[in-house]
Enzyme design. Structure first.
Site, PDB file in Angstrom:
ATOM      1  N   HIS A 169     -28.211   2.078   6.184  1.00 48.46           N
ATOM      2  CA  HIS A 169     -28.047   3.475   6.611  1.00 48.46           C
ATOM      3  C   HIS A 169     -29.052   3.828   7.717  1.00 48.46           C
ATOM      4  O   HIS A 169     -30.078   3.157   7.861  1.00 48.46           O
ATOM      5  CB  HIS A 169     -28.333   4.414   5.430  1.00 48.46           C
ATOM      6  CG  HIS A 169     -27.332   4.356   4.327  1.00 48.46           C
ATOM      7  ND1 HIS A 169     -27.697   4.235   3.005  1.00 48.46           N
ATOM      8  CD2 HIS A 169     -25.985   4.427   4.338  1.00 48.46           C
ATOM      9  CE1 HIS A 169     -26.609   4.243   2.244  1.00 48.46           C
ATOM     10  NE2 HIS A 169     -25.554   4.352   3.026  1.00 48.46           N
ATOM     11  N   CYS A 264     -32.703   8.418  -1.296  1.00 44.53           N
ATOM     12  CA  CYS A 264     -31.352   8.293  -1.880  1.00 44.53           C
ATOM     13  C   CYS A 264     -31.300   8.680  -3.348  1.00 44.53           C
ATOM     14  O   CYS A 264     -30.214   8.808  -3.905  1.00 44.53           O
ATOM     15  CB  CYS A 264     -30.771   6.915  -1.663  1.00 44.53           C
ATOM     16  SG  CYS A 264     -31.795   5.595  -2.118  1.00 44.53           S
TER      17      CYS A 264
END
Ligand code: CIR
Length: 269
Positions: A169, A264
């Site tokens: 990411h 996250c």
């Protein structure tokens, strides 16, 4: 729910407990990876929840869902900003079932909830909100249609795509380290992504360079910067030591084996 009034000021966090299916079944970039010690992961996750509570947040803890081995990584499931939650259509097929429960949780909190539709795909780990604009990683998980869906939902902010080549990411390489400060990892991929940010972002930011890319994933919450402990980021720890803002350090050695980082593990509201 209490309301927070400025960017990076939060009143509430949503987290999810770690399922026992995670060590064997979670998605991972490097396969085979080092084995996850589940008990240690649970201990580290408890510390994470405690840190958020110590910063004054009310933490909503969803129970683990064994059918979704990656459910602890709640950040990917929804992007929340200014009272609106966009439920993303997750980039990896095995994770799409995580959305339904999050949708009802966010609705119960009184947020306006919108849902992304195919062919759009987006993981929240690709969404870097700077307080002024969104930078969106275009990656294996997030496509152009996903970025456009985000731009429609949060239409009062500029939205700019940044190429993510080898990392999972965008936020595996850079995150907010303070107001107008972006912490950026030292790899050539992270540096290239930063060059793209400098060229394409609508606003200017100060770069805080950290040698380890894993160190570049921090949480800036209610004026405190949460980063990893020295043992996990030996070359970068000193950089954080030199900052004068309040700081906290956390371990994340276990979930990082399945590509999970600090951001996250929560949705901050
Ligand atoms: C996955 O591959 O989807 C998970 N094993 C890790 C997700 C990490 N999410 C994040 O950094 N936002």
């Amino acid at each position: 729910m209490r309301q927070a009034h400025s960017k990076f000021q939060y009143t509430t966090a949503i987290v999810c407990a770690i399922p026992s299916s995670l060590p064997a079944e979670a998605q991972r970039q490097n396969d085979p990876a080092e084995a996850v010690d589940l008990e240690k992961a649970v201990r580290q996750h408890r510390q994470y929840v405690r840190a958020l509570k110590n910063l004054g947040l009310e933490v909503i803890e969803l129970p683990a869902d064994d059918n979704h081995p990656d459910c602890v990584f709640v950040e990917d499931v929804s992007v929340v900003c200014d009272g609106v939650a966009l439920i993303s259509r997750l980039g990896h097929q095995t994770r799409r079932g995580e959305s339904a429960r999050m949708k009802s949780t966010l609705e119960e909190l009184g947020l306006i909830v919108e849902e992304m539709k195919a062919p759009a795909a987006l993981d929240g780990g690709d969404v870097l909100f700077t307080g002024k604009e969104f930078l969106v990683g275009l990656s294996k998980r997030t496509n152009q249609a996903g970025m456009e869906a985000l731009a429609r939902t949060f239409s009062s902010y500029p939205v700019t795509g940044i190429s993510v080549t080898s990392h999972l990411h965008l936020k595996s390489m850079m995150t907010m380290g303070g107001h107008d400060i972006i912490v950026v990892g030292g790899s050539s991929e992270a540096q290239n992504a930063w060059i793209e940010v400098e060229k394409k972002a609508r606003f200017q930011y100060e770069k805080l360079l950290v040698p380890d890319d894993t160190a570049a994933n921090c949480l800036f919450v209610n004026g405190t910067l949460i980063h990893l402990v020295a043992a996990e980021i030996p070359d970068s720890f000193e950089v954080f030591n030199r900052l004068s803002c309040p700081k906290m350090e956390l371990e994340n050695s276990e979930l990082s084996k399945v590509d999970g980082c600090l951001t996250c593990l929560s949705i901050l509201i």
